[in-house]
Design a protein around this motif. Structure first.
Motif, short mmCIF file in Angstrom:
data_model
loop_
_atom_site.label_atom_id
_atom_site.label_comp_id
_atom_site.label_asym_id
_atom_site.label_seq_id
_atom_site.Cartn_x
_atom_site.Cartn_y
_atom_site.Cartn_z
N THR A 280 7.15 -43.09 16.20
CA THR A 280 5.74 -43.44 15.99
C THR A 280 4.95 -42.24 15.48
OG1 THR A 280 5.92 -44.97 17.87
CG2 THR A 280 3.72 -44.54 17.02
N GLY A 281 5.19 -41.06 16.06
CA GLY A 281 4.52 -39.85 15.60
C GLY A 281 4.85 -39.53 14.15
N VAL A 282 6.11 -39.62 13.79
CA VAL A 282 6.53 -39.33 12.41
C VAL A 282 5.94 -40.36 11.45
CG1 VAL A 282 8.51 -39.24 10.84
CG2 VAL A 282 8.63 -38.11 13.07
N SER A 283 5.95 -41.63 11.85
CA SER A 283 5.42 -42.67 10.97
C SER A 283 3.94 -42.43 10.66
CB SER A 283 5.60 -44.05 11.60
OG SER A 283 4.71 -44.25 12.69
N PHE A 284 3.20 -41.90 11.62
CA PHE A 284 1.77 -41.65 11.42
C PHE A 284 1.54 -40.47 10.46
CE2 PHE A 284 -0.76 -43.77 15.07
CZ PHE A 284 -0.02 -44.92 14.91
N ILE A 285 2.32 -39.40 10.61
CA ILE A 285 2.08 -38.26 9.71
C ILE A 285 2.55 -38.57 8.29
CG2 ILE A 285 2.12 -36.51 11.53
CD1 ILE A 285 4.94 -35.79 10.72
N VAL A 286 3.57 -39.41 8.15
CA VAL A 286 4.00 -39.84 6.81
C VAL A 286 2.90 -40.66 6.16
CG1 VAL A 286 5.65 -41.24 5.53
CG2 VAL A 286 6.46 -39.74 7.34
#
Length: 280
Positions: free
Chosen positions: A90-96
């Motif tokens: 979820t964290g990675v999806s948000f920064i992408v």
């Protein structure tokens, strides 16, 4: 000034990553509790074995898992690695999403979409259901905020119409595929939750991308199914939840041009190759 902007950009990346981690922790709660018809607010999270409530310092996304060595502080029961994985994804999806869309209204709408897709994937994977609340929230958010979703068109009217058409084309096309599959195979070929999910997704990403995401999900699902059958992880006629593939494909299409642009680029490339081969 350049250094200030660069530093501020890093702050935004960190902010969206931390926001994603936090919502990822909440996603874990939703995945576990919603199918069991439990409150997602109370009581606080506890160890499934010793029933001790988890203190806030043991509930920090990803970090607490690493500090505790993946075990409960009290009874030393192993904690599933799925929890930190969901938080990290979820964290990675948000920064992408932030990297591609910047600070725009579409960014927050797509972050909401990403969060819902992750929860839906987890629930469908474990319980083979997609609760109606998530497609309904996606459909409502897609229609209500379509006016600010610049990815759907240049004018307010274009954006609204694209959202409405996306809702009906996303759900309708998958419903048609399900009915056709049921007629051919003489059994249910598509769950109602999948149909509602793509209706909600279509309201956010528009009719072109939702149709392409269904095609992409079918391709990903077929490849995964063949892989699992080859390694004898599932039976040839066994059930495999389609929701995670629809969710993954819907997320991926957020970073692809409109399908019409992709097709045009393909035809131009093909035409150039033919001219090189036969031109001279």
């Amino acid at each position: 000034m350049g250094y200030v902007i660069a530093d501020l950009s890093i702050v935004y990346y960190v902010f969206f990553f931390l926001m994603g981690l936090t919502l990822g922790s909440f996603a874990n709660v939703c995945i576990y509790r919603i199918p069991l018809d439990l409150s997602i607010v109370r009581p606080r999270s506890s160890c499934p074995r010793c029933k001790k409530q988890i203190e806030w310092y043991d509930n920090i996304p990803v970090l607490s898992y690493l500090i505790l060595g993946g075990k409960c502080r009290y009874c030393k029961e192993k904690i599933s690695p799925v929890y930190p994985i969901v938080e990290f994804i979820t964290g990675v999806s948000f920064i992408v999403l932030f990297h591609f869309y910047g600070l725009s209204p579409a960014l927050f709408l797509f972050c909401f979409l990403s969060f819902c897709l992750i929860v839906i994937s987890g629930i469908d994977f474990y319980y083979q259901i997609i609760p109606d609340i998530f497609p309904l929230m996606l459909a409502a958010a897609g229609i209500l905020f379509s006016f600010f979703n610049t990815t759907l068109g240049d004018t307010y009217l274009q954006r609204f119409l694209n959202s409405v058409i996306g809702l009906f084309s996303g759900g309708g096309s998958l419903l048609l595929i399900g009915l056709l599959g049921q007629f051919i195979f003489k059994k249910e070929a598509m769950g109602g939750g999948d149909v509602k999910l793509m209706a909600g997704v279509g309201a956010i990403i528009g009719w072109e991308k939702v149709l392409f995401s269904i095609f992409l999900a079918s391709f990903l699902g077929s490849v995964a199914g063949l892989f699992l059958i080859f390694f004898k992880k599932v039976e040839r006629r066994g059930y495999m939840p389609f929701g995670p593939f629809l969710a993954a494909a819907s997320y991926l299409t957020l970073f692809l041009p409109a399908p019409s642009v992709l097709l045009n680029a393909f035809f131009v490339l093909e035409l150039n190759l033919l001219q090189k081969i036969f031109g001279a």
